[in-house]
Design a protein around this motif. Structure first.
Motif, short mmCIF file in Angstrom:
data_model
loop_
_atom_site.label_atom_id
_atom_site.label_comp_id
_atom_site.label_asym_id
_atom_site.label_seq_id
_atom_site.Cartn_x
_atom_site.Cartn_y
_atom_site.Cartn_z
N CYS A 23 10.73 -2.30 17.36
CA CYS A 23 10.77 -0.70 17.36
C CYS A 23 12.02 -0.30 17.16
CB CYS A 23 10.79 -0.65 19.05
SG CYS A 23 10.61 1.24 19.30
N VAL A 24 13.27 -0.95 17.30
CA VAL A 24 14.60 -0.61 16.75
C VAL A 24 14.59 -0.62 15.37
CG1 VAL A 24 16.91 -1.08 16.98
CG2 VAL A 24 15.46 -0.94 18.93
N ILE A 25 14.03 -1.70 14.79
CA ILE A 25 14.49 -2.23 13.24
C ILE A 25 13.34 -0.89 12.68
CG2 ILE A 25 13.75 -3.79 11.68
CD1 ILE A 25 14.51 -6.07 13.21
N GLY A 26 12.22 -0.69 13.19
CA GLY A 26 11.38 0.31 12.62
C GLY A 26 11.87 1.60 12.48
N ILE A 27 12.53 1.97 13.42
CA ILE A 27 13.07 3.41 13.58
C ILE A 27 14.23 3.36 12.67
CG2 ILE A 27 14.50 4.90 15.05
CD1 ILE A 27 12.86 4.00 17.40
N VAL A 28 15.18 2.23 12.56
CA VAL A 28 16.20 2.31 11.54
C VAL A 28 15.78 2.37 10.20
CG1 VAL A 28 18.09 0.76 10.64
CG2 VAL A 28 17.76 1.17 13.16
N LEU A 29 14.61 1.33 9.81
CA LEU A 29 14.09 1.62 8.46
C LEU A 29 13.31 2.87 7.95
CD1 LEU A 29 12.66 -2.11 8.26
CD2 LEU A 29 14.39 -1.18 6.95
N PHE A 30 12.79 3.42 9.18
CA PHE A 30 12.17 4.80 8.83
C PHE A 30 13.46 5.85 8.53
CE2 PHE A 30 10.45 8.82 9.93
CZ PHE A 30 9.22 8.90 9.49
N VAL A 52 3.81 -2.85 11.36
CA VAL A 52 3.50 -1.96 10.34
C VAL A 52 4.28 -0.78 9.98
CG1 VAL A 52 1.42 -0.42 9.64
CG2 VAL A 52 0.99 -2.87 10.44
N PHE A 53 4.49 -0.08 11.34
CA PHE A 53 5.48 1.19 11.07
C PHE A 53 6.90 0.61 10.20
CE2 PHE A 53 9.15 3.29 13.26
CZ PHE A 53 8.98 4.52 12.80
N ALA A 54 7.32 -0.69 10.55
CA ALA A 54 8.61 -0.88 9.78
C ALA A 54 8.29 -1.25 8.51
CB ALA A 54 9.31 -2.13 10.70
N ALA A 55 7.33 -2.14 8.55
CA ALA A 55 6.92 -2.62 6.84
C ALA A 55 6.46 -1.41 5.82
CB ALA A 55 5.73 -3.54 6.69
N THR A 56 5.82 -0.41 6.40
CA THR A 56 5.31 0.60 5.69
C THR A 56 6.80 1.34 5.16
OG1 THR A 56 4.84 1.98 7.82
CG2 THR A 56 2.95 0.74 6.32
N SER A 57 7.50 1.44 6.14
CA SER A 57 8.84 2.39 5.98
C SER A 57 9.46 1.77 4.97
CB SER A 57 9.71 2.47 7.12
OG SER A 57 9.04 3.22 8.25
N LEU A 58 9.56 0.16 5.10
CA LEU A 58 10.37 -0.26 3.85
C LEU A 58 9.55 -0.38 2.52
CD1 LEU A 58 12.27 -2.73 3.06
CD2 LEU A 58 10.57 -4.53 3.63
N GLY A 59 8.28 -0.23 2.41
CA GLY A 59 7.58 -0.05 1.38
C GLY A 59 7.79 1.30 0.66
N LEU A 111 0.91 -1.31 -0.06
CA LEU A 111 0.14 0.00 -0.09
C LEU A 111 0.94 1.19 -0.01
CD1 LEU A 111 -2.84 -1.09 2.38
CD2 LEU A 111 -2.80 -0.93 -0.05
N THR A 112 1.77 1.44 0.66
CA THR A 112 2.69 2.42 0.85
C THR A 112 3.70 2.82 -0.22
OG1 THR A 112 4.30 1.14 2.11
CG2 THR A 112 2.79 2.68 3.59
N GLY A 113 4.34 1.46 -0.81
CA GLY A 113 4.98 1.75 -2.15
C GLY A 113 3.88 2.04 -3.38
N ALA A 114 2.92 1.38 -3.37
CA ALA A 114 2.05 1.68 -4.50
C ALA A 114 1.39 3.26 -4.53
CB ALA A 114 0.81 0.81 -4.54
N PHE A 158 10.56 2.70 1.04
CA PHE A 158 11.92 2.72 0.34
C PHE A 158 11.91 1.93 -1.09
CE2 PHE A 158 15.99 0.19 0.22
CZ PHE A 158 16.79 1.18 0.13
N LEU A 159 11.09 0.85 -1.01
CA LEU A 159 11.23 0.20 -2.32
C LEU A 159 10.34 0.94 -3.42
CD1 LEU A 159 10.20 -3.25 -1.08
CD2 LEU A 159 12.36 -2.57 -1.79
N GLY A 160 9.51 1.80 -2.94
CA GLY A 160 8.73 2.65 -3.88
C GLY A 160 9.47 3.75 -4.36
N THR A 161 10.56 4.21 -3.54
CA THR A 161 11.50 5.17 -3.73
C THR A 161 12.50 4.81 -5.06
OG1 THR A 161 11.33 6.04 -1.66
CG2 THR A 161 13.21 7.02 -3.24
N ILE A 162 12.93 3.23 -4.95
CA ILE A 162 13.86 2.81 -5.75
C ILE A 162 13.09 2.67 -7.28
CG2 ILE A 162 15.31 0.91 -6.17
CD1 ILE A 162 15.56 0.64 -3.09
#
Length: 374
Positions: A352-359, A267-274, A193-196, A276-280
């Protein structure tokens, strides 16, 4: 307050844009309803209503006991056939198992002679073939043992093994499959959803509009995170309470508040990853290809399909960096085993830590990509 107002308004814009995308709406509804239900009911790994035929040349009490033990829901009612029909029915795919009980079977068993029973298996039906062969062997051995106790002195075994199934006493695969489908769908939809949403803005040319507005990349990104995350949270809550608990009757042991707290972090971590992929990716087809490269390893190696402990050590170390790994472990502990915060706090902290790093990484990459467009 101006930043919060911008974040809220941009998030509302994302929700309105999503509401006008019928394909995405269908994907959300399908993933959290029909997909969960079919995963739990259509392809059970355990034995269920398997076609079996029996050639009974002995016509004894013992052979009748064995035939009567092949009962539903594991097997369909056994079809009595002749030896001449056995191979033809197997070749035609009518039977998955064909059991041949030879003449003099009961007599030889009572006399203590070695007896052979023939079991033909259609091994093209892989899951049923592997599971059913063991079931039938166990049934035959059990019935022979109980039958002999009526004719021979009972021998006390020095050790008695008592089996107790914890957390899933019915050994029902649907209990596991339905919950794990929700867990996988949460990560899938959060990324998609976030990448799209980001790619949709690039394709429609609305990114340039955002660049001339008094908003920062942080506000743009966090608005997509909260809006798409809210959609995933509400959809997963509906699926867990209505589809899984009410429709499928799967018991949930732990606290839903604690579980959805973990869902929020994932979801916070996954949306951040989305993002990132949507930017690439520069187009939706590119984003789809990236999803294959990222999502499949996340789901397969996270412990959602096979136990995490059975994987090679290097894979375990690498997957500790993925949010999915900690989310699956936390979700299984809460929903299946009723774990409380004192047990799952390491997974929550890791998320929490992984989400902050990915964000942070996604925000830096997103800000850099916007800077190139100016």
């Amino acid at each position: 307050m101006r930043k919060l107002r911008n974040i809220f308004n941009l998030g509302v814009k994302e929700l309105r844009s999503l509401s006008r995308d019928p394909i995405m709406i269908f994907l959300i509804v399908f993933s959290f309803t029909f997909s969960v239900y079919t995963k739990a009911t259509s392809m059970p790994e355990s034995l269920n209503k398997v076609a079996i035929a029996v050639v009974d040349d002995d016509h004894s009490k013992l052979s009748k006991r064995i035939i009567d033990a092949l009962y539903p829901p594991y097997f369909l009612p056994p079809v009595m056939i002749t030896e001449n029909q056995m191979d033809a029915r197997m070749d035609a795919g009518v039977d998955t198992f064909s059991l041949h009980i030879p003449s003099g079977f009961e007599r030889d068993v009572l006399a203590g002679r070695d007896v052979a029973i023939q079991l033909n298996v259609d091994a093209t039906r892989m899951s049923q073939a592997f599971t059913g062969g063991g079931y039938i062997q166990s049934i035959v051995n059990s019935e022979i043992t109980e039958y002999l106790q009526g004719y021979r002195a009972k021998t006390a075994m020095p050790v008695e093994l008592t089996l107790r199934a914890r957390f899933n006493p019915e050994l029902n695969n649907g209990w596991f499959a339905s919950v794990m489908e929700i867990i996988n769908s949460i990560t899938l939809l959060a990324i998609v959803l976030t990448g799209a949403a980001l790619i949709r803005e690039r394709e429609h040319g609305t990114v340039e509009h955002l660049l001339v507005m008094p908003v920062t990349p942080f506000e743009i990104m966090i608005s997509k995170v909260w809006s798409m995350g809210m959609v995933v949270l509400l959809s997963s809550f509906f699926s867990l309470t209505v589809v899984v608990q009410s429709l499928l009757g799967v018991p949930i042991e732990g606290s839903l508040v604690l579980f959805f707290s973990g869902v929020t972090l994932n979801v916070f971590a996954a949306t951040s990853l989305g993002i990132f992929l949507g930017t690439i990716a520069r187009s939706m087809p590119q984003f789809g290809l990236l999803m294959f490269m990222v999502l499949l390893p996340l789901q397969i190696l996270s412990g959602a399909m096979t136990p995490f402990e059975s994987m090679p050590k290097p894979v375990q170390l690498i997957m500790q960096l993925a949010p999915n790994t900690h989310f699956v472990s936390m979700a299984q502990a809460i929903l299946y085993r009723g774990a409380d915060f004192s047990i799952v706090w390491p997974q929550l902290l890791s998320l929490c830590v992984i989400g902050i790093v990915l964000f942070s990484l996604s925000l830096a990459w997103f800000r850099n990509s916007l800077g190139k467009m100016i």
